[in-house]
Design a protein around this motif. Structure first.
Motif, short mmCIF file in Angstrom:
data_model
loop_
_atom_site.label_atom_id
_atom_site.label_comp_id
_atom_site.label_asym_id
_atom_site.label_seq_id
_atom_site.Cartn_x
_atom_site.Cartn_y
_atom_site.Cartn_z
N LYS A 21 0.76 -1.15 0.04
CA LYS A 21 -0.06 0.00 -0.01
C LYS A 21 0.96 1.11 0.10
N ASN A 22 1.96 1.36 0.40
CA ASN A 22 2.95 2.37 0.41
C ASN A 22 4.03 2.28 -0.78
N THR A 23 3.85 1.60 -1.74
CA THR A 23 4.87 1.44 -2.80
C THR A 23 4.52 2.13 -3.81
N ILE A 24 5.32 2.91 -4.44
CA ILE A 24 4.95 3.60 -5.63
C ILE A 24 6.06 2.95 -6.75
N ILE A 25 5.69 3.30 -8.07
CA ILE A 25 6.53 3.01 -9.21
C ILE A 25 7.17 4.06 -9.84
N VAL A 26 8.14 4.22 -9.99
CA VAL A 26 8.70 5.48 -11.01
C VAL A 26 9.15 4.94 -12.21
N ALA A 27 8.55 5.31 -13.22
CA ALA A 27 9.09 4.88 -14.49
C ALA A 27 10.14 5.85 -15.10
N LEU A 28 11.28 5.31 -15.59
CA LEU A 28 12.13 6.19 -16.14
C LEU A 28 12.94 5.79 -17.49
N LYS A 29 13.68 6.99 -18.10
CA LYS A 29 14.07 6.80 -19.52
C LYS A 29 15.48 7.12 -19.27
N ASN A 30 16.33 6.82 -20.26
CA ASN A 30 17.89 6.78 -20.04
C ASN A 30 18.40 6.86 -18.79
N HIS A 31 18.12 5.86 -18.12
CA HIS A 31 18.66 5.75 -16.87
C HIS A 31 19.32 4.08 -16.64
N TYR A 32 20.03 3.64 -15.73
CA TYR A 32 20.57 2.43 -15.17
C TYR A 32 19.45 1.56 -15.36
N TYR A 33 18.26 2.29 -14.51
CA TYR A 33 17.05 1.14 -14.33
C TYR A 33 16.08 1.69 -15.07
N ASN A 34 15.11 0.65 -15.39
CA ASN A 34 13.81 0.97 -16.20
C ASN A 34 12.76 1.55 -15.26
N LYS A 35 12.62 0.92 -14.26
CA LYS A 35 11.52 1.36 -13.30
C LYS A 35 12.18 1.11 -11.66
N LEU A 36 11.62 2.00 -10.76
CA LEU A 36 11.97 1.89 -9.50
C LEU A 36 10.64 1.58 -8.77
N TYR A 37 10.58 0.24 -8.02
CA TYR A 37 9.32 -0.05 -7.11
C TYR A 37 9.84 0.30 -5.75
N ILE A 38 9.29 1.25 -5.22
CA ILE A 38 9.96 1.52 -3.78
C ILE A 38 8.69 1.89 -2.66
N GLU A 39 9.11 1.50 -1.63
CA GLU A 39 8.07 1.77 -0.56
C GLU A 39 8.42 3.00 0.18
N VAL A 40 7.76 3.93 0.32
CA VAL A 40 7.85 5.24 0.83
C VAL A 40 6.92 5.25 2.07
N GLU A 41 7.10 6.43 2.78
CA GLU A 41 6.21 6.61 4.14
C GLU A 41 5.08 7.27 3.74
#
Length: 113
Positions: free
Chosen positions: A81-101
């Motif tokens: 429920k606290n996880t967001i997905i950050v879609a990226l371009k031109n980066h080492y990672y394609n997406k970040l799946y991260i839990e935030v407060e």
């Protein structure tokens, strides 16, 4: 858990506590112009995350770099429920799946630029 900090023209995602060990990383730095969008999607969190360099304990934690279909994604999640997905371009990672407060605050910060 991950905290978000803005430094100049970059977002710095700091991995906190024991998550540093589980994810094998202490931070991810992303230029602001590389963020495509940030969102929440519970269905996407239930899909196969790929082959990993990190930690995977079913229903407990997913952390580290995961390879899926030739793309690298970073995961650090214990609570969906606290996880967001950050879609990226031109980066080492394609997406970040991260839990935030506070997902709402992070989403508004990431999507404003």
């Amino acid at each position: 858990m991950v905290t978000l900090e803005i430094q100049d023209h970059h977002y710095v995602f700091h991995i906190k506590g024991m998550h540093k060990i589980w994810a094998l990383r202490s931070k991810v730095i992303v230029p602001k112009e590389n963020v495509v969008k940030a969102y929440q999607d519970q269905e996407e969190l239930h899909k196969f995350c790929g082959f990993r360099v990190g930690t995977y304990v079913p229903f407990v934690i997913i952390a580290g770099t995961y390879y899926l279909k030739g793309k690298k994604n970073f995961w650090d999640m214990t609570r969906e429920k606290n996880t967001i997905i950050v879609a990226l371009k031109n980066h080492y990672y394609n997406k970040l799946y991260i839990e935030v407060e506070n997902p709402e605050n992070c989403l508004s910060l990431l999507n404003q630029s």
